[in-house]
Design a protein around this motif. Structure first.
Motif, PDB file in Angstrom:
ATOM      1  N   ALA A 121       2.296   1.049  -5.297  1.00 24.87           N
ATOM      2  CA  ALA A 121       2.436  -0.574  -4.624  1.00 24.87           C
ATOM      3  C   ALA A 121       4.125  -0.112  -3.674  1.00 24.87           C
ATOM      4  CB  ALA A 121       2.777  -2.061  -5.972  1.00 24.87           C
ATOM      5  N   ARG A 122       5.049   0.382  -4.570  1.00 26.31           N
ATOM      6  CA  ARG A 122       5.783   0.788  -3.693  1.00 26.31           C
ATOM      7  C   ARG A 122       6.172   1.874  -2.326  1.00 26.31           C
ATOM      8  NH1 ARG A 122       8.595   1.728  -9.393  1.00 26.31           N
ATOM      9  NH2 ARG A 122       9.554   0.293 -10.093  1.00 26.31           N
ATOM     10  N   VAL A 123       5.119   2.485  -2.337  1.00 26.40           N
ATOM     11  CA  VAL A 123       4.961   3.171  -1.166  1.00 26.40           C
ATOM     12  C   VAL A 123       4.341   2.401   0.103  1.00 26.40           C
ATOM     13  CG1 VAL A 123       3.707   5.099  -0.263  1.00 26.40           C
ATOM     14  CG2 VAL A 123       3.995   5.512  -2.131  1.00 26.40           C
ATOM     15  N   MET A 124       3.111   1.108  -0.477  1.00 28.71           N
ATOM     16  CA  MET A 124       2.909   0.203  -0.120  1.00 28.71           C
ATOM     17  C   MET A 124       4.444  -0.591   0.665  1.00 28.71           C
ATOM     18  SD  MET A 124      -0.127   0.678   0.792  1.00 28.71           S
ATOM     19  CE  MET A 124      -0.483  -0.672   1.667  1.00 28.71           C
ATOM     20  N   GLU A 125       4.784  -0.627  -0.137  1.00 25.78           N
ATOM     21  CA  GLU A 125       6.234  -2.070   0.425  1.00 25.78           C
ATOM     22  C   GLU A 125       7.467  -0.823   1.467  1.00 25.78           C
ATOM     23  OE1 GLU A 125      10.659  -3.497  -2.294  1.00 25.78           O
ATOM     24  OE2 GLU A 125       8.839  -2.249  -3.552  1.00 25.78           O
ATOM     25  N   LEU A 126       7.316   0.376   1.068  1.00 24.31           N
ATOM     26  CA  LEU A 126       7.875   1.604   1.615  1.00 24.31           C
ATOM     27  C   LEU A 126       7.516   1.489   2.732  1.00 24.31           C
ATOM     28  CD1 LEU A 126      10.119   3.612   1.496  1.00 24.31           C
ATOM     29  CD2 LEU A 126       8.522   5.248   1.281  1.00 24.31           C
ATOM     30  N   ARG A 127       5.891   1.219   3.214  1.00 24.80           N
ATOM     31  CA  ARG A 127       5.550   1.506   5.069  1.00 24.80           C
ATOM     32  C   ARG A 127       5.898   0.232   5.342  1.00 24.80           C
ATOM     33  NH1 ARG A 127       1.371   5.418   5.157  1.00 24.80           N
ATOM     34  NH2 ARG A 127       0.829   6.732   3.239  1.00 24.80           N
ATOM     35  N   GLU A 128       5.657  -0.294   4.637  1.00 22.94           N
ATOM     36  CA  GLU A 128       5.738  -2.038   5.028  1.00 22.94           C
ATOM     37  C   GLU A 128       7.536  -1.979   5.617  1.00 22.94           C
ATOM     38  OE1 GLU A 128       3.120  -4.400   2.300  1.00 22.94           O
ATOM     39  OE2 GLU A 128       4.797  -4.990   3.150  1.00 22.94           O
ATOM     40  N   ARG A 129       8.454  -2.152   5.262  1.00 21.12           N
ATOM     41  CA  ARG A 129       9.760  -1.886   5.128  1.00 21.12           C
ATOM     42  C   ARG A 129       9.743  -0.477   6.267  1.00 21.12           C
ATOM     43  NH1 ARG A 129      12.870  -2.360  -0.523  1.00 21.12           N
ATOM     44  NH2 ARG A 129      12.520  -4.666  -0.989  1.00 21.12           N
ATOM     45  N   TRP A 130       9.104   0.066   6.249  1.00 21.79           N
ATOM     46  CA  TRP A 130       9.569   1.579   7.871  1.00 21.79           C
ATOM     47  C   TRP A 130       9.214   1.177   8.388  1.00 21.79           C
ATOM     48  CZ3 TRP A 130       5.442   5.418   9.213  1.00 21.79           C
ATOM     49  CH2 TRP A 130       5.674   6.378  10.119  1.00 21.79           C
ATOM     50  N   ASP A 146       9.190  -2.130   9.670  1.00 20.21           N
ATOM     51  CA  ASP A 146      10.286  -3.320  10.199  1.00 20.21           C
ATOM     52  C   ASP A 146      11.448  -3.042  10.182  1.00 20.21           C
ATOM     53  OD1 ASP A 146       8.745  -5.284   8.508  1.00 20.21           O
ATOM     54  OD2 ASP A 146       9.745  -5.692   7.128  1.00 20.21           O
ATOM     55  N   TRP A 147      11.701  -2.192  10.415  1.00 19.37           N
ATOM     56  CA  TRP A 147      12.776  -1.049  10.534  1.00 19.37           C
ATOM     57  C   TRP A 147      12.400  -0.345  12.198  1.00 19.37           C
ATOM     58  CZ3 TRP A 147      13.708   3.809  12.254  1.00 19.37           C
ATOM     59  CH2 TRP A 147      15.435   4.420  12.460  1.00 19.37           C
ATOM     60  N   GLU A 148      11.149   0.157  11.670  1.00 19.70           N
ATOM     61  CA  GLU A 148      11.205   0.681  13.640  1.00 19.70           C
ATOM     62  C   GLU A 148      10.791  -0.650  15.030  1.00 19.70           C
ATOM     63  OE1 GLU A 148      10.776   3.676  14.432  1.00 19.70           O
ATOM     64  OE2 GLU A 148      10.406   4.763  12.363  1.00 19.70           O
ATOM     65  N   ASN A 149      10.929  -1.704  14.248  1.00 18.68           N
ATOM     66  CA  ASN A 149      10.774  -2.623  15.311  1.00 18.68           C
ATOM     67  C   ASN A 149      12.026  -2.866  15.786  1.00 18.68           C
ATOM     68  OD1 ASN A 149       8.175  -2.907  14.932  1.00 18.68           O
ATOM     69  ND2 ASN A 149       8.033  -4.831  12.912  1.00 18.68           N
ATOM     70  N   ALA A 169      20.696  -6.028  11.172  1.00 19.66           N
ATOM     71  CA  ALA A 169      19.604  -5.955  10.824  1.00 19.66           C
ATOM     72  C   ALA A 169      18.032  -4.724  10.522  1.00 19.66           C
ATOM     73  CB  ALA A 169      18.329  -6.590  11.787  1.00 19.66           C
ATOM     74  N   GLY A 170      19.642  -3.342  11.176  1.00 21.14           N
ATOM     75  CA  GLY A 170      18.511  -2.271  11.278  1.00 21.14           C
ATOM     76  C   GLY A 170      19.036  -1.511   9.456  1.00 21.14           C
ATOM     77  N   LYS A 171      20.142  -1.638   9.538  1.00 25.36           N
ATOM     78  CA  LYS A 171      20.645  -1.352   8.067  1.00 25.36           C
ATOM     79  C   LYS A 171      20.723  -1.989   7.118  1.00 25.36           C
ATOM     80  CE  LYS A 171      25.117  -0.543   5.629  1.00 25.36           C
ATOM     81  NZ  LYS A 171      24.922  -1.103   4.622  1.00 25.36           N
ATOM     82  N   SER A 172      20.302  -3.376   6.979  1.00 19.39           N
ATOM     83  CA  SER A 172      19.560  -3.899   6.440  1.00 19.39           C
ATOM     84  C   SER A 172      18.026  -3.085   5.449  1.00 19.39           C
ATOM     85  CB  SER A 172      19.433  -5.500   6.029  1.00 19.39           C
ATOM     86  OG  SER A 172      18.655  -6.077   6.859  1.00 19.39           O
ATOM     87  N   ALA A 190      17.273  -1.299   2.162  1.00 22.23           N
ATOM     88  CA  ALA A 190      15.640  -2.064   1.848  1.00 22.23           C
ATOM     89  C   ALA A 190      14.759  -0.066   1.587  1.00 22.23           C
ATOM     90  CB  ALA A 190      14.515  -2.920   2.433  1.00 22.23           C
ATOM     91  N   LEU A 191      15.107   0.239   2.785  1.00 16.46           N
ATOM     92  CA  LEU A 191      13.890   1.408   2.658  1.00 16.46           C
ATOM     93  C   LEU A 191      14.355   2.137   1.596  1.00 16.46           C
ATOM     94  CD1 LEU A 191      13.370   2.667   6.741  1.00 16.46           C
ATOM     95  CD2 LEU A 191      11.145   2.528   4.442  1.00 16.46           C
ATOM     96  N   ARG A 192      16.160   2.596   1.365  1.00 18.89           N
ATOM     97  CA  ARG A 192      16.549   3.710   0.279  1.00 18.89           C
ATOM     98  C   ARG A 192      16.446   2.755  -1.414  1.00 18.89           C
ATOM     99  NH1 ARG A 192      20.705   4.336   4.828  1.00 18.89           N
ATOM    100  NH2 ARG A 192      20.880   6.029   5.667  1.00 18.89           N
TER     101      ARG A 192
END
Length: 474
Positions: free
Chosen positions: A110-119, A121-124, A147-150, A154-156
């Protein structure tokens, strides 16, 4: 001495053999079961370590993406986008590997899926910044919004959560392994004690039974005593012989290790020789890609040769006998620097050496240590104009600390824990060649001299290695 009841004697003898064998078989079964559990725990710990390595790999790729965008926005130089683009190609595969290694762990998946979603968001946000920058839009407002830093924070945080759970799992597994090993040790000791007590009891009972069944005579007792002493003498001889054989086997094993390492050179020489012959005889028939593959083949053979050399040196450093004597470190360092200048006469490197530094230690091992430390400083200042290397000593907490400092590329101290492990590298081999064994060799030499070694560095700001030596040891 006649037997009063031969069948009874045979029963006693069979009992004395059968019971210990049964008990030893039971002990063996228990030990095998426990060892199986320990191996399973060890495999789980290895899996956790692999996951932690993959987490750090993903973290580094995110850092490359973030710093690439930041550097491009600040300078406008497209070279900063190279790590950004390279990381983009590798991130998806790295995340797939991380997810595959966490199969069967729903919370981690579940954390990996969350990681992909946050990735995503950051890419956008990063894409918006780059688009505005290229269109000469107000990209600074996006940066200032945080926005990018936050999103990167979250990714970290998600990566830290994955790593934290894996470390907790690894710690738990280590504790389980420790308890298992302790139970094996205690159980084995108790079982051996039970076997010993049982054998002692059986022996006493048999002796009493035999004493009632046989007439003892003084001459026969003396004869048996003489036989027993002879048996003990033979046993001592056999123990001494086995000890000698074991020492010889250890020496042969050590010789075999060296032989295997040396024999690896023969196929490497063949690979390099045949590659060169192929280039010379068939080079005109080969395409540019084929010639490039031959170059890579020869480079790999050369790197393997260097790796064998470094492994042999690391092995010798570990086993070599220490011969302590006075050593002029300043003169030794001067000699090493002269060798480095002769190898690369075109390099313009400023070297500052503090004179008059002496110590006690093994001169051969200390030279190997300084060759590695100064060689690293020489290598990692190769792309720096105005390269400068220092060797000096200072007193801290009443002890002399020797130091090698350079103004080279340095590294991030977050990865300093890996620095002295074999095969660990903090820079790409294409940028700075090496096998990753030199600093492991340095650490072992320092430890063999009763000292310690530490490093201070900044990324792009050089590095300082400080070490101590226990000079009072004889």
């Amino acid at each position: 001495m006649p037997l009063s009841d031969p069948s009874r004697f045979r029963r006693l003898l069979l009992r004395a053999i059968f019971l210990p064998v049964v008990l030893l078989l039971a002990l063996t079964t228990l030990l095998m079961w426990e060892v199986g559990d320990l191996l399973e725990v060890q495999e789980m710990a290895r899996s956790s370590q692999v996951t932690l390595t993959r987490v750090e790999r993903v973290r580094q790729l995110f850092i490359d993406r973030e710093t690439g965008v930041r550097g491009f926005l600040l300078t406008g130089d497209p070279v900063f986008l190279e790590p950004y683009l390279a990381a983009e190609e590798q991130l998806s595969h790295a995340l797939d590997e991380l997810e595959g290694g966490l199969a069967g762990e729903p919370r981690q998946l579940a954390r990996v899926m969350e990681l992909r979603e946050r990735w995503r968001d950051w890419e956008n946000v990063a894409a918006e910044e780059l688009s505005l920058f290229r269109q000469r839009g107000d990209w600074l407002s996006v940066v200032r919004s945080g926005a990018g830093k936050s999103r990167m924070d979250a990714l970290r945080a998600t990566l830290d959560a994955i790593a934290r759970e894996e470390r907790e799992r690894a710690s738990h597994q280590a504790a389980v392994a420790e308890r298992g090993a302790r139970s094996v040790l205690i159980g084995g000791m108790l079982w051996a004690l039970v076997v010993g007590v049982l054998l002692a009891w059986l022996s006493r009972r048999q002796l009493l039974s035999l004493a009632r069944d046989y007439e003892a005579s003084l001459s026969q007792v003396h004869a048996q005593a003489d036989a027993l002493r002879a048996s003990e003498a033979r046993l001592e001889v056999r123990v001494a012989q086995r000890t000698s054989e074991l020492s010889a086997a250890n020496r042969e094993l050590e010789s075999f290790s060296y032989s295997v390492s040396h024999d690896l050179r023969a196929p490497l020489r063949a690979i390099d020789g045949f590659s060169q012959a192929l280039r010379e005889d068939e080079g005109k028939h080969l395409s540019a890609d084929g010639l490039q593959l031959i170059d890579r083949l020869q480079a790999a053979a050369t790197r393997m040769g260097h790796l064998i050399d470094d492994l042999l040196q690391l092995s010798r450093v570990t086993r070599a006998e220490l011969h302590r004597e006075p050593v002029d470190l300043s003169a030794l360092v001067t000699s090493v620097v002269d060798d480095l200048r002769q190898r690369e006469p075109g390099r313009d490197v400023s070297v500052s050496l503090q004179p008059g530094l002496t110590t006690r230690g093994d001169p051969r091992l200390l030279r190997v240590m300084m060759e590695n430390l100064l060689g690293n400083a020489w290598k990692f200042t190769s792309k720096r104009s105005g390269a400068h290397i220092e060797f000096f000593a200072e007193t801290r907490d009443g002890r002399t600390h020797y130091a090698v400092r350079d103004n080279g590329v340095g590294f991030d101290m977050a990865y300093a824990g890996k620095l002295f492990s074999p095969f660990q590298r903090l820079h790409r081999a294409n940028d700075f060649p090496g096998t990753g064994i030199g600093l492991a060799t340095v650490q072992r030499i320092v430890h063999r001299h009763g000292g310690d070694i530490q490093v201070e560095a900044t990324l792009g700001g050089g590095a300082t290695f400080r070490f101590t030596l226990q000079e009072s040891l004889s």
